[in-house]
Motif scaffolding. Structure first.
Motif, short mmCIF file in Angstrom:
data_model
loop_
_atom_site.label_atom_id
_atom_site.label_comp_id
_atom_site.label_asym_id
_atom_site.label_seq_id
_atom_site.Cartn_x
_atom_site.Cartn_y
_atom_site.Cartn_z
N ASN A 195 0.82 -1.21 0.00
CA ASN A 195 0.00 0.00 0.00
C ASN A 195 0.86 1.26 0.00
N ARG A 196 2.12 1.11 -0.39
CA ARG A 196 3.07 2.23 -0.48
C ARG A 196 3.25 2.92 0.87
N GLY A 197 3.13 2.13 1.92
CA GLY A 197 3.26 2.67 3.26
C GLY A 197 4.65 2.48 3.83
N LEU A 198 4.74 2.40 5.16
CA LEU A 198 6.00 2.25 5.87
C LEU A 198 6.04 0.88 6.54
N VAL A 199 7.23 0.33 6.62
CA VAL A 199 7.43 -0.94 7.31
C VAL A 199 8.68 -0.81 8.18
N LEU A 200 8.84 -1.73 9.12
CA LEU A 200 9.96 -1.66 10.06
C LEU A 200 10.57 -3.05 10.27
N PRO A 201 11.17 -3.61 9.23
CA PRO A 201 11.74 -4.95 9.35
C PRO A 201 13.19 -4.93 9.80
N ALA A 202 13.72 -6.13 9.99
CA ALA A 202 15.14 -6.32 10.28
C ALA A 202 15.54 -7.70 9.80
N ALA A 203 16.76 -7.82 9.31
CA ALA A 203 17.31 -9.13 8.98
C ALA A 203 17.66 -9.85 10.28
N ILE A 204 17.57 -11.18 10.25
CA ILE A 204 17.85 -11.98 11.44
C ILE A 204 18.93 -13.02 11.15
N ASP A 205 19.41 -13.64 12.21
CA ASP A 205 20.54 -14.57 12.10
C ASP A 205 20.10 -15.98 11.72
N LYS A 206 19.20 -16.07 10.75
CA LYS A 206 18.81 -17.34 10.13
C LYS A 206 18.87 -17.11 8.63
N HIS A 207 19.45 -18.05 7.88
CA HIS A 207 19.86 -17.74 6.52
C HIS A 207 19.53 -18.82 5.51
N ILE A 208 19.49 -18.40 4.26
CA ILE A 208 19.67 -19.28 3.11
C ILE A 208 21.10 -19.09 2.63
N ILE A 209 21.80 -20.17 2.40
CA ILE A 209 23.16 -20.11 1.86
C ILE A 209 23.17 -20.77 0.49
N VAL A 210 23.69 -20.04 -0.49
CA VAL A 210 23.76 -20.50 -1.88
C VAL A 210 25.22 -20.70 -2.26
N ALA A 211 25.51 -21.84 -2.86
CA ALA A 211 26.80 -22.11 -3.50
C ALA A 211 26.57 -22.13 -5.00
N ILE A 212 27.38 -21.40 -5.74
CA ILE A 212 27.12 -21.24 -7.17
C ILE A 212 28.44 -21.22 -7.95
N GLY A 213 28.38 -21.71 -9.17
CA GLY A 213 29.54 -21.66 -10.05
C GLY A 213 29.10 -21.71 -11.50
N LYS A 214 29.97 -21.23 -12.38
CA LYS A 214 29.65 -21.16 -13.80
C LYS A 214 29.74 -22.55 -14.46
N ARG A 215 28.96 -22.68 -15.55
CA ARG A 215 29.05 -23.81 -16.44
C ARG A 215 29.52 -23.33 -17.81
N ALA A 216 29.95 -24.26 -18.64
CA ALA A 216 30.40 -23.91 -19.99
C ALA A 216 29.27 -23.87 -20.99
N ASP A 217 28.05 -24.31 -20.58
CA ASP A 217 26.91 -24.34 -21.49
C ASP A 217 25.80 -23.46 -20.92
N SER A 218 24.57 -23.60 -21.44
CA SER A 218 23.46 -22.77 -20.99
C SER A 218 22.54 -23.50 -20.02
N ALA A 219 22.99 -24.61 -19.50
CA ALA A 219 22.17 -25.39 -18.57
C ALA A 219 22.18 -24.76 -17.17
N ILE A 220 21.13 -25.05 -16.43
CA ILE A 220 21.02 -24.65 -15.03
C ILE A 220 20.79 -25.93 -14.22
N GLN A 221 21.70 -26.20 -13.30
CA GLN A 221 21.61 -27.39 -12.46
C GLN A 221 21.43 -26.94 -11.01
#
Length: 393
Positions: free
Chosen positions: A44-70
């Motif tokens: 509603n284009r209003g105001l919010v008051l969030p905070a990040a917390i000490d629980k996470h998603i961790i992503v490991a990523i690296g390039k491939r030589a083709d256009s595939a996504i694994q």
């Protein structure tokens, strides 16, 4: 890293990536979030008051030589394959949060190559702590780093939000993604969803602790009701605009305008809009409380927010109401309310730190007695936002 759990998670994600792909990945973390006050105001284009917390998603990523996504989801033990040239929805659901980000970046004419990705998390699922936004933000941040896209943090948050809006199909506002990307330790984020300006509000009281009680339920109304509430708010704005064309969202509306133009036309829409307009004002007052270290008054506003969500916005549920009522007259709890989209998930509570265990024990026993269910309690510490935690070799 902030906790033993997260350090262990980092190791497991890293090791799984190395085992699957025989390479050293780029590692990125992105946190879940809490929102102290300002619920259902972001879209509603209003105001919010969030905070990040000490629980996470961790992503490991690296390039491939083709256009595939694994892709590999560590927690689910599931794999998914796709191609940059043929992105589609998955019956597994979790790949959609990643595929949606890829789609958004491609629509912005960013050049991506194929990639391998493994992720895991310690954000409780279905608890309203925005694990989906954390996955979207971690993916966008990681792709930005991997392919040198030159995205700003705001670009990353907006791309992640659009992924959820347009690919996943949930018309969420920006709060979850913004908090995940812009979080700082011991600070809340007063975010203006009209123009994305923001201010950090100190939140560092050693005598208080944020405790989340998980209802352990997620009612089926959640997704459909979320979109319905958004439509009802838009309906209220349309009714006001007939008389006040400058009102573009409920951020611009007043209670008087609601009384004059919405209440006579639709009582339900009036209730929805009344809650939002009141909540925006409540957040502004709450930030003033925090700047004065008046946590007692701030806590009372949290209870007021819950009452509005329960009776006017009608996105609470029996289990959430019980958890709030169980602490309403407890001297060790300054404030409590349901948090998130509603119909399940968590309540957020401000608890005196020396009374946390007593409160947890009391609430856990009483909740089980009243509902036959077990609640899970989480202690949330305000943490830093999305970032790289390990670069590739």
């Amino acid at each position: 890293m902030s906790t033993t759990t997260t350090i262990s998670l980092q190791g497991m994600v890293y090791e799984k990536y190395a085992a699957l792909y025989g390479a050293t990945p780029l590692l990125v973390w992105s946190p879940g979030r809490v929102n102290l006050i300002g619920e259902h105001t972001d879209y509603n284009r209003g105001l919010v008051l969030p905070a990040a917390i000490d629980k996470h998603i961790i992503v490991a990523i690296g390039k491939r030589a083709d256009s595939a996504i694994q892709l590999y989801a560590l927690d689910q033990g599931e794999s998914f394959q796709a191609n940059l040239g043929a992105l589609g929805r998955s019956p597994l659901l979790w790949p959609d949060y990643i595929m949606g980000v890829v789609q958004q970046l491609q629509r912005q004419d960013h050049h991506l190559g194929g990639f391998n990705l493994v992720f895991g998390g310690d954000i409780p699922q279905g608890a309203g702590l925005s694990s989906s936004a954390a996955l979207e933000c971690a993916t966008a941040f990681a792709l930005n780093e991997l392919f040198h896209l030159g995205l700003s943090r705001l670009d990353i948050a907006l791309s992640a939000q659009k992924a959820e809006n347009e690919f996943v199909g949930v018309k969420c506002g920006l709060m979850d993604q913004f908090a995940s990307v812009f979080g700082q330790e011991q600070r809340l984020i007063k975010l203006d969803c009209a123009d994305f300006s923001y201010e950090y509000i100190p939140f560092n009281n050693p005598d208080l602790c944020i405790v989340l009680f998980d209802t352990q339920v997620k009612h089926s109304l959640a997704s459909s009701a979320y979109n319905e509430r958004r439509e009802q708010c838009e309906r209220g704005v349309a009714l006001i605009q007939r008389h006040h064309p400058h009102v573009k969202s409920l951020r611009d509306a007043t209670i008087r305008q609601l009384d004059e133009h919405v209440k006579p036309a639709d009582a339900t829409v009036y209730n929805r809009c009344h809650y939002v307009v009141s909540e925006i004002k409540r957040l502004q007052d709450g930030c003033d409380d925090l700047k004065k270290d008046d946590f007692a008054t701030f806590g009372k506003r949290m209870f007021e927010t819950h009452d509005g969500l329960q009776h006017l916005y009608e996105v609470s549920c029996h289990e959430l109401d019980i958890l709030v009522d169980l602490v309403r007259n407890n001297d060790a709890v300054l404030g409590a309310r349901m948090m998130g989209g509603g119909f399940g998930g968590c309540t957020i509570n401000l608890v005196k730190v020396d009374q946390v265990q007593r409160v947890v024990d009391t609430v856990t026993a009483a909740y089980h007695e009243k509902t036959g269910r077990d609640t899970q309690a989480y202690i949330a510490h305000i943490s830093a936002g999305t970032d790289v935690i390990l670069n590739e070799d």
